[in-house]
Design an enzyme around this catalytic site. Structure first.
Site, PDB file in Angstrom:
ATOM      1  N   ASP A  90     -16.772   0.792 -35.434  1.00 16.13           N
ATOM      2  CA  ASP A  90     -18.106   0.484 -34.900  1.00 16.13           C
ATOM      3  C   ASP A  90     -17.904  -0.288 -33.600  1.00 16.13           C
ATOM      4  O   ASP A  90     -17.595  -1.479 -33.632  1.00 16.13           O
ATOM      5  CB  ASP A  90     -18.906  -0.359 -35.895  1.00 16.13           C
ATOM      6  CG  ASP A  90     -19.336   0.421 -37.135  1.00 16.13           C
ATOM      7  OD1 ASP A  90     -18.634   1.381 -37.510  1.00 16.13           O
ATOM      8  OD2 ASP A  90     -20.367   0.049 -37.733  1.00 16.13           O
ATOM      9  N   LYS A 154     -25.617   3.599 -33.435  1.00 13.91           N
ATOM     10  CA  LYS A 154     -25.977   2.493 -34.330  1.00 13.91           C
ATOM     11  C   LYS A 154     -26.886   1.534 -33.578  1.00 13.91           C
ATOM     12  O   LYS A 154     -26.675   1.267 -32.392  1.00 13.91           O
ATOM     13  CB  LYS A 154     -24.693   1.799 -34.789  1.00 13.91           C
ATOM     14  CG  LYS A 154     -24.881   0.541 -35.629  1.00 13.91           C
ATOM     15  CD  LYS A 154     -23.524  -0.001 -36.049  1.00 13.91           C
ATOM     16  CE  LYS A 154     -23.610  -1.397 -36.652  1.00 13.91           C
ATOM     17  NZ  LYS A 154     -22.300  -1.926 -37.057  1.00 13.91           N
ATOM     18  N   LYS A 183     -27.015   5.000 -37.622  1.00 16.50           N
ATOM     19  CA  LYS A 183     -26.842   3.837 -38.480  1.00 16.50           C
ATOM     20  C   LYS A 183     -27.803   2.752 -38.032  1.00 16.50           C
ATOM     21  O   LYS A 183     -27.801   2.358 -36.870  1.00 16.50           O
ATOM     22  CB  LYS A 183     -25.402   3.322 -38.429  1.00 16.50           C
ATOM     23  CG  LYS A 183     -25.177   2.066 -39.276  1.00 16.50           C
ATOM     24  CD  LYS A 183     -23.714   1.662 -39.267  1.00 16.50           C
ATOM     25  CE  LYS A 183     -23.485   0.311 -39.949  1.00 16.50           C
ATOM     26  NZ  LYS A 183     -22.054  -0.077 -39.974  1.00 16.50           N
TER      27      LYS A 183
END
Length: 221
Positions: A90, A154, A183
């Site tokens: 991430d 995300k 996400k």
């Protein structure tokens, strides 16, 4: 439709997190069979060892939480995590570069880390920090992440002015459609929060409150 528990990246990224905290995180992830745990890079080896034999992934962050470290530093962080067994990265996008419309900087950075992730058969999520962006900037960031080979976009780090919002997820969904996963993370504390994000288009939820949300969910079944 996938099982509700598999939406969750059970997350602990606080700077004061201890080894015992990570052990608890992994035990909770195994108890509820979450999709992954998300930890800082220094805890990747521990999380990998604790989750060995399960299908629960280990996600690590890069360029966290500001996105303002150099590309070389982000690449090093990502590579270190992957070498230590991380299944997912991430990374935080360079937010200032997006504001400046220095899109080539963003594309090169994401593409380099996406290439690394491909070598390890790992997943790359790009954190946009949507609370700092306009809708048009969110859409542009999504297009850049898609073009550069990321798997997910995300919403948030959870360390800025706010976390995910339903509108942010809706805008991201409009930008990527079914071509990428989304996400939502930051501020998702209740079952209602989680269900709203999923309805808006989220494929994963980054939560530190995953256990409490699952308890709510199971109580309603």
């Amino acid at each position: 439709m996938k099982a509700f528990n598999k939406y969750f990246d059970h997350t602990l990224l606080k700077p004061e997190a201890t080894e015992n905290d990570i052990r608890r995180l992994c035990e909770e992830a195994k108890e509820h069979d979450f999709a992954s745990v998300c930890v800082n890079g220094c805890y990747v080896p521990l999380a990998v060892s604790l989750l060995e034999g399960s299908d629960i992934k280990v996600a690590a962050v890069a360029g966290f939480p500001l996105g303002a470290s150099s590309s070389e530093v982000k690449v090093f962080e990502a590579n270190d995590a992957l070498e230590n067994g991380a299944d997912e990265i991430d990374m935080v996008m360079n937010i200032g570069a997006l504001k400046d419309r220095r899109y080539a900087v963003i594309e090169d950075e994401i593409a380099t880390i996406a290439g690394l992730c491909d070598e390890y058969d790992a997943v790359l999520k790009v954190i946009l920090e949507t609370c700092l962006l306009t809708d048009n900037e969110i859409m542009q960031a999504c297009r850049l992440a898609k073009k550069s080979g990321a798997d997910f976009v995300k919403t948030s780090t959870g360390f800025s002015s706010r976390g995910a919002s339903v509108r942010n997820v809706q805008v991201m969904k409009k930008a990527v459609g079914s071509s990428m996963s989304i996400k939502a993370s930051g501020g998702i504390k209740t079952l209602a929060d989680a269900q709203a994000m999923i309805k808006a288009g989220a494929d994963r939820l980054g939560c530190s409150a995953s256990v409490g949300i699952m308890k709510e969910y199971l109580a309603e079944k």
